[in-house]
Design a protein around this motif. Structure first.
Motif, PDB file in Angstrom:
ATOM      1  N   UNK A 121       0.830  -1.204   0.000  1.00 37.97           N
ATOM      2  CA  UNK A 121       0.000   0.000   0.000  1.00 37.97           C
ATOM      3  C   UNK A 121       0.864   1.255   0.000  1.00 37.97           C
ATOM      4  N   UNK A 122       1.965   1.227   0.745  1.00 35.26           N
ATOM      5  CA  UNK A 122       2.870   2.387   0.767  1.00 35.26           C
ATOM      6  C   UNK A 122       3.413   2.670  -0.630  1.00 35.26           C
ATOM      7  N   UNK A 123       3.730   1.616  -1.378  1.00 30.78           N
ATOM      8  CA  UNK A 123       4.214   1.805  -2.739  1.00 30.78           C
ATOM      9  C   UNK A 123       3.151   2.385  -3.649  1.00 30.78           C
ATOM     10  N   UNK A 131       3.262  10.768  -6.387  1.00 29.56           N
ATOM     11  CA  UNK A 131       4.270  11.241  -7.315  1.00 29.56           C
ATOM     12  C   UNK A 131       3.704  11.545  -8.688  1.00 29.56           C
ATOM     13  N   UNK A 132       2.830  10.671  -9.195  1.00 29.94           N
ATOM     14  CA  UNK A 132       2.289  10.840 -10.543  1.00 29.94           C
ATOM     15  C   UNK A 132       1.310  12.008 -10.611  1.00 29.94           C
ATOM     16  N   UNK A 133       0.277  11.972  -9.759  1.00 33.96           N
ATOM     17  CA  UNK A 133      -0.768  12.987  -9.854  1.00 33.96           C
ATOM     18  C   UNK A 133      -0.296  14.370  -9.438  1.00 33.96           C
ATOM     19  N   UNK A 151      10.701   9.228   0.668  1.00 31.09           N
ATOM     20  CA  UNK A 151      10.428   8.981   2.083  1.00 31.09           C
ATOM     21  C   UNK A 151       9.156   8.174   2.290  1.00 31.09           C
ATOM     22  N   UNK A 152       8.217   8.240   1.352  1.00 29.25           N
ATOM     23  CA  UNK A 152       6.957   7.522   1.514  1.00 29.25           C
ATOM     24  C   UNK A 152       7.174   6.012   1.505  1.00 29.25           C
ATOM     25  N   UNK A 203       6.076   2.777   6.034  1.00 35.99           N
ATOM     26  CA  UNK A 203       5.904   1.746   5.008  1.00 35.99           C
ATOM     27  C   UNK A 203       5.941   0.348   5.618  1.00 35.99           C
ATOM     28  N   UNK A 204       6.820   0.150   6.595  1.00 37.10           N
ATOM     29  CA  UNK A 204       6.919  -1.121   7.320  1.00 37.10           C
ATOM     30  C   UNK A 204       7.873  -0.906   8.491  1.00 37.10           C
ATOM     31  N   UNK A 205       7.532  -1.363   9.685  1.00 36.03           N
ATOM     32  CA  UNK A 205       8.452  -1.189  10.818  1.00 36.03           C
ATOM     33  C   UNK A 205       9.801  -1.875  10.596  1.00 36.03           C
ATOM     34  N   UNK A 206       9.831  -2.911   9.803  1.00 36.38           N
ATOM     35  CA  UNK A 206      11.068  -3.651   9.549  1.00 36.38           C
ATOM     36  C   UNK A 206      11.762  -3.091   8.312  1.00 36.38           C
ATOM     37  N   UNK A 207      12.948  -2.460   8.480  1.00 37.91           N
ATOM     38  CA  UNK A 207      13.649  -1.875   7.334  1.00 37.91           C
ATOM     39  C   UNK A 207      13.966  -2.886   6.245  1.00 37.91           C
ATOM     40  N   UNK A 208      14.109  -4.156   6.622  1.00 42.45           N
ATOM     41  CA  UNK A 208      14.486  -5.180   5.649  1.00 42.45           C
ATOM     42  C   UNK A 208      13.322  -5.589   4.740  1.00 42.45           C
ATOM     43  N   UNK A 209      12.113  -5.153   5.080  1.00 44.26           N
ATOM     44  CA  UNK A 209      10.959  -5.526   4.255  1.00 44.26           C
ATOM     45  C   UNK A 209      10.437  -4.367   3.422  1.00 44.26           C
ATOM     46  N   UNK A 210      11.034  -3.190   3.586  1.00 39.64           N
ATOM     47  CA  UNK A 210      10.499  -2.023   2.879  1.00 39.64           C
ATOM     48  C   UNK A 210      10.792  -2.041   1.383  1.00 39.64           C
ATOM     49  N   UNK A 211      11.714  -2.917   0.947  1.00 43.70           N
ATOM     50  CA  UNK A 211      11.988  -3.002  -0.482  1.00 43.70           C
ATOM     51  C   UNK A 211      10.731  -3.384  -1.255  1.00 43.70           C
ATOM     52  N   UNK A 212       9.804  -4.045  -0.588  1.00 38.13           N
ATOM     53  CA  UNK A 212       8.547  -4.410  -1.242  1.00 38.13           C
ATOM     54  C   UNK A 212       7.809  -3.143  -1.688  1.00 38.13           C
TER      55      UNK A 212
END
Length: 403
Positions: free
Chosen positions: A21-23, A30-32, A289-290, A296-305
């Motif tokens: 959802x964050x993505x 960004x687009x609109x 930053x979004x 986006x996710x409390x775990x930095x290792x999962x934010x790549x999603x």
């Protein structure tokens, strides 16, 4: 282990839907928030309506693919965006009579030169060092001068078409108070309502064919005026206002962006998109930053999603690019320029602040700003280039006098 990572490991994992959802939110905002600026810029340097729509499609697809490649490969929430300051530069350059020597094909050639310079930055670090040596006050003053005429559009639009522009501006102001991140997207929705009401009032029929995305390829030409007056300033503002801040923002969240691969991917993306009208893609700055923050996710290792989700969302939005371009084409006078101007208010304010922040650099910055805002064209070279020259000359003279 960082405090953030420790907290993330102690807490139960958030559902995967959260970074997805964050993505989606990152791509939508960004687009609109800036597609109108991109269309305005491409049209200003000679693109037809179909070519501008193709450029929007090309930029959407290339930055979407770049997001997916970088985020997936490096397991970081790396996001890529089109160069909004670069699009503003196109708009300011193209509104000056005779500023683009060679028209739209020369502009496409300038986009390819910009791509080559981005790629060269990856392969030859000294070029990046040269850009870094341009004083931030001068670079930001040039950007502020370029943005000024575009930021005046909401004000002049209120006089030109008050019934169309006032609802957009009032909507933007209210949402800016309540949810600043969504102020421009919601203002765009207000503009869409204005367009719809006007079409119904006039009984205008829409050809469904203009809603289908199409690629319009253009054979590039290379002219000195377009390379010096468009490609070089486009490269500089893309690097100084997007790539460098983008790296800094990612670092603030604990991610070290791989510089060379990022420049290679965005440089190749720019080169691939250029013949179809895409002007430049780069690392996202503010919108980064979004996807990279703990929201986006409390775990930095999962934010790549979130980075992958951003890219996939851009691909979907790209499929609707023709519809967005049609909306701009059908809009009443002054409405879309007003939205584009509102989208650039924050960038203009930031550029002005950075330009005059250091009292010792203020006078060269003011000269740079005024030359860029003047819109002059000398020898077929646009004001943005001469603004850099004037600012650097004034700075050199003043600093040498103090020694």
């Amino acid at each position: 282990m960082s405090a953030e990572a420790s907290a993330a490991s102690a807490a139960p994992p958030a559902p995967l839907s959260r970074p997805i959802l964050a993505g989606i939110v990152t791509a939508l905002v960004g687009f609109t928030s800036s597609f109108a600026v991109v269309l305005t810029g491409l049209s200003a340097v000679g693109a037809s309506a179909a070519q501008a729509a193709s450029g929007l499609l090309a930029a959407s697809l290339t930055m979407g693919l770049a997001c997916i490649v970088l985020a997936w490969r490096y397991r970081m929430p790396i996001t890529v965006a089109w160069s909004t300051p670069g699009a503003a530069l196109l708009a300011a350059t193209g509104t000056t009579a005779g500023a683009i020597e060679g028209g739209w094909p020369a502009a496409v050639g300038a986009f390819l030169v910009t791509a080559a310079l981005i790629l060269l930055t990856a392969l030859w670090p000294a070029l990046g060092g040269f850009i870094a040596r341009i004083p931030a006050s001068i670079a930001q003053a040039m950007l502020a001068g370029v943005l000024l005429p575009l930021c005046l559009a909401p004000i002049t639009g209120i006089v030109e078409n008050p019934w169309g522009v006032v609802p957009v501006v009032v909507t933007w102001l209210i949402v800016a108070r309540l949810a600043p991140r969504w102020a421009v997207p919601v203002a765009f929705l207000a503009a869409a309502v204005v367009v719809a009401v006007e079409l119904v009032r006039q009984g205008t029929a829409i050809d469904p064919g203009i809603l289908l995305p199409r690629v319009e390829l253009t054979a590039p030409t290379f002219t000195v005026g377009a390379i010096v007056g468009l490609a070089l300033p486009l490269f500089i503002v893309t690097m100084a206002s997007q790539n460098v801040p983008g790296v800094a923002i990612m670092r603030s969240f604990g991610y070290e962006v791989p510089w060379r691969p990022a420049m290679l991917v965005t440089g190749l993306g720019t080169a691939i998109g250029a013949p179809a009208g895409g002007h430049a893609i780069n690392l996202a700055a503010i919108s980064a930053a979004l996807a990279a923050s703990p929201d986006a996710d409390p775990d930095p290792k999962r934010r790549w999603v979130a980075g992958v989700s951003t890219g996939a969302s851009y691909l979907v939005l790209g499929a609707a690019s023709a519809a967005f371009a049609a909306l701009v084409l059908l809009a009443p006078a002054a409405v879309i320029p007003a939205v584009a101007g509102l989208a650039l208010f924050a960038a203009f304010g930031s550029a002005v602040q950075q330009a005059i922040d250091d009292p010792g650099e203020r006078l060269p910055a003011v000269v740079t700003f005024l030359v860029a805002a003047s819109g002059i064209s000398v020898l077929g070279v646009s004001a943005a280039f001469w603004a850099l020259v004037a600012g650097l000359v004034v700075r050199t003279v003043l600093h040498s006098a103090r020694r």
